[in-house]
Design a protein around this motif. Structure first.
Motif: not given
Length: 465
Positions: A4-22
């Motif tokens: 079984x493959x490992x679950x995908x890595x969770x994205x943190x607040x910094x990643x969501x913030x980067x999407x927000x700035x974009x």
């Protein structure tokens, strides 16, 4: 042994913030042309018809790119496609910033139009890397930040263009787009490509539809010169007919068409598309004509508004459009789409005819534009909701794409016709159109919008929930 493959890595607040700035940066970059269009027309020696073309090319690219971007993101991974799409946007922003003439600025706007695909790709990333409830919140925040970015662009474009230059109003948000894209590529984990849809993308349909829309815009922009260039206009119309026929043939045969024409036979779809087109023709006339009217010198019949002042005067309309979305959603649930669309059309016609009859004070125009923006938001949101809840879940994407393309065509036709009206009404040797051209433009838009009432009479009355 388990494989079984490992679950995908969770994205943190910094990643969501980067999407927000974009989202903020792309929203700002998308909105800088509208309040500064009169300034751009003066500096680049454009006719009103040229200005109308400039105001819509980004929207056309966005409508074509959005459904393709979503499919590519599902197939190859949202982060990968998002970063590549933003590279195109960055190039477009830099071309716009450095553009010495109209053709280069048009090219930059065409490339910038890829930014519209950022939203569905950001949604893909949020859904893949956040729990269901958190992803809903993140998607709402990103959507809101895009709208907020549009307001920032509307307010800041004028001061930047007048205080620095028109070049910087494109350059500053482009630099933020580049920085945010780098942050997204580093902070967000790689998402695994989807395996659910391996159907070949409809590149032929996309190419033919792109050609048809561009040809339509060129034909409309050339309309004021029909007396001096009849063969050129005739050639464009013949080319347009050939491209439309070819596109219809390709879409009917494609395994996964960009726009499923068979869906137009569904009553909900053809009604929604007709209403969307008519409403957007009326709305786009106001979007184009209002800044032009505000910029007319006070020595004539206008207000001599600067780009900064135009941005401030357009802000209430931008806020009204943002508020209209959730208001329309509540209205559809309680009253049904037919009632909401009817109310929106009545408000839209009231605003258009009102500003045509009375526009001697700035507040007349601001109130009318705010009413028009709110009415358009009510109608478009109700129609999209009606489509999304009336077709099969598997057809939601195709149905939405069809409405989106219809919306863009309506905006483009309305803006180009308005630009042509001002062009033919501008006396030789003058840069100021006759006041009657504005009155005619608003009245025609009001009449066209009023025709939508005929279609709403055929809509069902039921409430969706």
């Amino acid at each position: 042994m388990s494989t079984t493959s490992a679950p995908p890595r969770r994205v943190g607040r910094a990643g969501i913030s980067a999407l927000g700035v974009l989202a903020v940066a792309t929203g700002a970059l998308e909105s800088v042309v509208t309040p500064t269009l009169p300034l751009l027309q003066r500096e680049l020696d454009m006719t009103p018809a040229d200005g109308a073309l400039l105001s819509i090319v980004l929207l056309i690219t966005g409508a074509l790119i959005t459904p393709v971007a979503g499919k590519l993101g599902d197939r190859f991974g949202g982060r990968k496609i998002l970063t590549r799409l933003m590279t195109v946007v960055a190039v477009g922003g830099l071309v716009s910033a450095l553009a010495p003439s109209l053709p280069f600025l048009l090219l930059g706007q065409v490339l910038q139009g890829a930014m519209v695909g950022a939203l569905p790709l950001s949604f893909i990333l949020a859904r893949k890397h956040l729990p269901a409830e958190e992803s809903k919140v993140a998607i709402g925040v990103i959507s809101g930040l895009f709208v907020g970015g549009g307001m920032v662009g509307t307010l800041a474009a004028g001061p930047v263009a007048e205080g620095l230059s028109r070049h910087w109003m494109f350059a500053i948000p482009t630099f933020v787009v580049i920085a945010a894209t780098v942050a997204v590529s580093r902070l967000l984990p790689t998402d695994e490509p989807g395996q659910t849809d391996k159907t070949r993308l409809d590149w032929a349909g996309l190419l033919l539809l792109s050609g048809a829309l561009v040809t339509l815009m060129l034909a409309l922009s050339l309309a004021p010169e029909v007396a001096s260039r009849p063969l050129a206009l005739l050639g464009l119309l013949v080319l347009l007919g050939g491209l439309v026929i070819g596109w219809i043939a390709v879409e009917r045969r494609a395994a996964a068409p960009m726009v499923d024409l068979r869906m137009l036979a569904l009553p909900t779809m053809w009604r929604s598309c007709v209403l969307t087109f008519v409403i957007c023709v009326g709305t786009s006339a106001a979007i184009y004509l209002v800044p032009q009217l505000l910029a007319v010198p006070t020595a004539d019949y206008g207000f001599g508004a600067s780009a900064t002042e135009i941005g401030l005067l357009l802000l209430p309309g931008a806020v009204a459009a943002a508020v209209a979305g959730p208001v329309s959603g509540v209205g559809v649930r309680r009253l049904g789409p037919r009632a909401v669309v009817t109310i929106g059309i009545v408000l839209l016609v009231t605003g258009l005819i009102g500003v045509a009859m009375v526009h001697t004070e700035v507040w007349h125009i601001v109130v009318a534009k705010t009413l028009i923006a709110f009415a358009s938001g009510l109608c478009v949101t109700a129609l999209v909701t009606n489509v999304a809840t009336s077709v099969a879940e598997s057809d939601t994407g195709i149905a939405s794409s069809l409405v989106l393309v219809t919306r863009v065509v309506g905006y483009a036709v309305g803006a180009q016709i308005s630009g042509a009206l001002l062009t033919v009404s501008t006396p030789s040797g003058s840069s100021v159109p006759a006041e009657s051209a504005f009155v005619t433009g608003f009245v025609l838009a009001g009449i066209v919008s009023a025709l939508a009432i005929i279609v709403t009479r055929t809509m069902k009355k039921e409430v969706t929930s």
